[in-house]
Design a protein around this motif. Sequence first.
Motif, mmCIF file in Angstrom:
data_model
loop_
_atom_site.group_PDB
_atom_site.id
_atom_site.type_symbol
_atom_site.label_atom_id
_atom_site.label_comp_id
_atom_site.label_asym_id
_atom_site.label_seq_id
_atom_site.Cartn_x
_atom_site.Cartn_y
_atom_site.Cartn_z
ATOM 1 N N MET A 1 0.920 -1.350 0.096
ATOM 2 C CA MET A 1 -0.071 -0.139 -0.095
ATOM 3 C C MET A 1 0.803 1.120 0.043
ATOM 4 O O MET A 1 1.751 1.273 0.712
ATOM 5 C CB MET A 1 -0.981 -0.097 1.069
ATOM 6 N N TYR A 2 0.686 2.400 -0.799
ATOM 7 C CA TYR A 2 1.330 3.581 -0.733
ATOM 8 C C TYR A 2 0.581 4.422 0.286
ATOM 9 O O TYR A 2 -0.607 4.494 0.391
ATOM 10 C CB TYR A 2 1.159 3.949 -2.481
ATOM 11 N N GLN A 3 1.495 5.410 0.591
ATOM 12 C CA GLN A 3 0.986 6.334 1.254
ATOM 13 C C GLN A 3 1.524 7.914 1.009
ATOM 14 O O GLN A 3 2.490 8.065 0.341
ATOM 15 C CB GLN A 3 1.779 6.385 2.878
ATOM 16 N N ILE A 4 0.289 8.632 1.179
ATOM 17 C CA ILE A 4 0.525 10.132 0.883
ATOM 18 C C ILE A 4 0.955 10.829 2.310
ATOM 19 O O ILE A 4 -0.055 10.703 3.010
ATOM 20 C CB ILE A 4 -0.587 10.531 0.077
ATOM 21 N N GLU A 5 1.988 11.599 2.403
ATOM 22 C CA GLU A 5 2.341 12.286 3.389
ATOM 23 C C GLU A 5 2.697 13.744 2.994
ATOM 24 O O GLU A 5 2.913 14.225 2.044
ATOM 25 C CB GLU A 5 3.754 11.733 3.603
ATOM 26 N N ARG A 6 1.901 14.646 3.991
ATOM 27 C CA ARG A 6 2.056 15.941 3.981
ATOM 28 C C ARG A 6 3.602 16.421 4.101
ATOM 29 O O ARG A 6 3.854 15.842 5.402
ATOM 30 C CB ARG A 6 0.929 16.624 4.800
ATOM 31 N N LYS A 7 3.996 17.205 3.567
ATOM 32 C CA LYS A 7 5.329 17.973 4.028
ATOM 33 C C LYS A 7 5.142 19.611 3.790
ATOM 34 O O LYS A 7 4.867 19.910 2.746
ATOM 35 C CB LYS A 7 6.310 17.617 2.702
#
Length: 140
Positions: free
Chosen positions: A1-7
Amino acid sequence: MYQIERKDKLSQQEQNTIWDGIEAFSQTKVPATGRQELAFVLRDREGLLIGGVIGNYENSGWLWIDSLWVSADLRGQGYGIRLLDKIETEARLHGCEHSHLTSFSYQAVDFYKRQGYRVFGELEDYLPGHSRCWLRKNLV
């Protein structure tokens, strides 16, 4: 599973990975862009950074000016013009025939117009009462 991370801010390595990915895709459609970073800084006698210009150029013949800043107490003394001239001159040496940038109406649009740039795009009320402008200049 891929994750989107806020930066809030990318590391230099993360930024380079994104740019390299864009470049790799672009090379399947057009020749390599040959992107080169370019910057000039203005320092006082103690070495304090008091101004600078940041941009890049590609083998497409275009200079992109990302940022130009001069300390408030030095504005109006020709340092911005000198920084702009430095980056444009260096870009010409590398085959650039054109330059482009963006500025807000409350920032430096008039300054750039006095240096030969012309507005080719504008988003009115980008901020209430202010426009975001795209400017270009022929360097040759």
